[in-house]
Scaffold this active site. Structure first.
Site, PDB file in Angstrom:
ATOM      1  N   HIS A 143      10.197  19.177  -1.136  1.00  0.00           N
ATOM      2  CA  HIS A 143       9.054  20.013  -1.515  1.00  0.00           C
ATOM      3  C   HIS A 143       9.084  20.232  -3.036  1.00  0.00           C
ATOM      4  CE1 HIS A 143       6.440  23.495  -1.922  1.00  0.00           C
ATOM      5  NE2 HIS A 143       5.908  23.121  -0.775  1.00  0.00           N
ATOM      6  N   GLU A 197       1.250  16.460  -1.802  1.00  0.00           N
ATOM      7  CA  GLU A 197       0.987  17.825  -2.249  1.00  0.00           C
ATOM      8  C   GLU A 197       0.851  17.866  -3.772  1.00  0.00           C
ATOM      9  OE1 GLU A 197       2.372  20.763   0.994  1.00  0.00           O
ATOM     10  OE2 GLU A 197       3.975  20.511  -0.458  1.00  0.00           O
ATOM     11  N   GLY A 235       1.007  26.305   3.523  1.00  0.00           N
ATOM     12  CA  GLY A 235       1.876  27.399   3.100  1.00  0.00           C
ATOM     13  C   GLY A 235       1.260  28.735   3.461  1.00  0.00           C
ATOM     14  N   GLU A 269       8.733  22.763  -4.762  1.00  0.00           N
ATOM     15  CA  GLU A 269       9.520  23.925  -5.187  1.00  0.00           C
ATOM     16  C   GLU A 269      11.006  23.579  -5.212  1.00  0.00           C
ATOM     17  OE1 GLU A 269       7.685  26.620  -2.394  1.00  0.00           O
ATOM     18  OE2 GLU A 269       5.822  26.388  -3.527  1.00  0.00           O
ATOM     19  N   GLY A 315      -0.506  26.949  -3.649  1.00  0.00           N
ATOM     20  CA  GLY A 315      -0.492  28.390  -3.854  1.00  0.00           C
ATOM     21  C   GLY A 315      -1.463  28.866  -4.915  1.00  0.00           C
ATOM     22  N   LYS A 364       8.015  29.185   3.612  1.00  0.00           N
ATOM     23  CA  LYS A 364       8.748  29.419   2.358  1.00  0.00           C
ATOM     24  C   LYS A 364       9.666  30.637   2.527  1.00  0.00           C
ATOM     25  CE  LYS A 364       5.030  27.083   0.042  1.00  0.00           C
ATOM     26  NZ  LYS A 364       4.227  26.875  -1.178  1.00  0.00           N
ATOM     27  N   SER A 389      -3.149  24.601  -0.763  1.00  0.00           N
ATOM     28  CA  SER A 389      -4.275  25.509  -0.507  1.00  0.00           C
ATOM     29  C   SER A 389      -5.181  25.059   0.636  1.00  0.00           C
ATOM     30  CB  SER A 389      -5.080  25.739  -1.787  1.00  0.00           C
ATOM     31  OG  SER A 389      -4.257  26.328  -2.783  1.00  0.00           O
ATOM     32  N   ASN A 424       4.626  25.940   6.523  1.00  0.00           N
ATOM     33  CA  ASN A 424       5.811  26.152   5.698  1.00  0.00           C
ATOM     34  C   ASN A 424       5.777  27.604   5.233  1.00  0.00           C
ATOM     35  OD1 ASN A 424       7.791  26.227   3.754  1.00  0.00           O
ATOM     36  ND2 ASN A 424       6.758  24.820   2.329  1.00  0.00           N
TER      37      ASN A 424
END
Ligand code: PGA
Length: 254
Positions: free
Chosen positions: A95, A167, A234, A97, A173, A11, A213, A9
């Site tokens: 997701h 997740e 990510g 986010e 992140g 992003k 991560s 991903n």
């Protein structure tokens, strides 16, 4: 046996067709022999054209979001039908986010999921708890609530085509990965809910990725866990060498 599935991903990174091509040319070379792992990369919309370099390879194209209508007055949105014209196969939905920054609700994600399945896209649906929720001992409640909302009224033949990505938000992140045991415990709980809602066969055939991560140095120990069927990656998917190393960690049997 469930086949490993690893997704990248990107992003809001590598947004130009050239930036996508630069990474992908090298990545294709590094993983082209690998056929026992399903691989996809979800670049930003503006790099989907650049990702067409992936056509006729073992790497599939994903998108990071879509809307549940087909066409019309929905400024800024993009439909499953449009994505299919760009050879998109996978679609990441829900997701954290999208949920936290763009206020997507379980109800919206449920509508998107049904539309994606209707259009023949392969959905990857994300769920996961906040740090405060984990620390308060509420992880399982959160997972259950998200699954009930996100998968509402989904038939067996629909859930079977869906990949779930667990997740934990506190691991995304941050460099703070869930331990393999912490992740596996939640994955097992997800399977328990699937078994109660559908049946044991369905629960054991659905693939559950871990995300948060995932790096070359921790991928193997995560993938060795019984209920972890791959990763949604990510940061480490932005460079060919690190993403290829993660894919290679999934090529060995558990
Ligand atoms: P990360 O992101 O690997 O950079 O933690 C994972 C994700 O958001 O899917």
């Amino acid at each position: 046996m469930r086949k490993f599935i690893i997704g990248g991903n990107w992003k809001m990174n590598r947004g130009t067709p050239q930036a996508a091509k630069d990474m992908l040319e090298e990545f294709i070379r590094l993983v082209r022999e690998i056929n026992n792992v399903d691989i996809f990369i979800a670049p930003p919309f503006t790099s989907l054209g650049g990702a067409s370099i992936l056509l006729n390879t073992n790497i599939k194209i994903g998108a990071q979001n879509m809307y549940f209508e087909d066409t019309g007055a929905f400024t800024g949105e993009i439909s499953a039908k449009f994505l299919k014209t760009l050879n998109v196969e996978y679609i990441i939905l829900g997701h954290s986010e999208r949920r936290n920054i763009f206020k997507e609700t379980d109800e919206m994600i449920n509508k998107k999921l049904k539309k994606a399945l209707e259009e023949g896209l392969k959905p990857v649906v994300c769920i996961g708890e906040h740090l405060e929720e984990r620390e308060a001992g509420n992880t399982k409640n959160v997972i259950k609530r998200q699954m009930e909302g996100t998968f509402k009224d989904l038939k067996k033949e629909q859930i079977i085509r869906t990949v779930i990505a667990y997740e934990p938000i506190w691991a995304i992140g941050t460099g703070r990965t869930a331990t393999p045991q912490q992740a596996d415990e939640v994955h097992a709980y997800i399977r328990e809910i699937l078994e109660k809602t559908y049946d044991a066969n369905t629960a054991s055939s659905i693939r559950i990725q871990y995300g948060g991560s995932v790096k070359p140095n921790n991928a193997r120990e995560l993938f060795e866990m019984e209920n972890i069927d791959g990763g949604l990656v990510g940061g480490a998917s932005l460079e060919a060498a690190s993403f290829a190393a993660i894919i290679k960690a999934a090529t060995k049997e558990k």
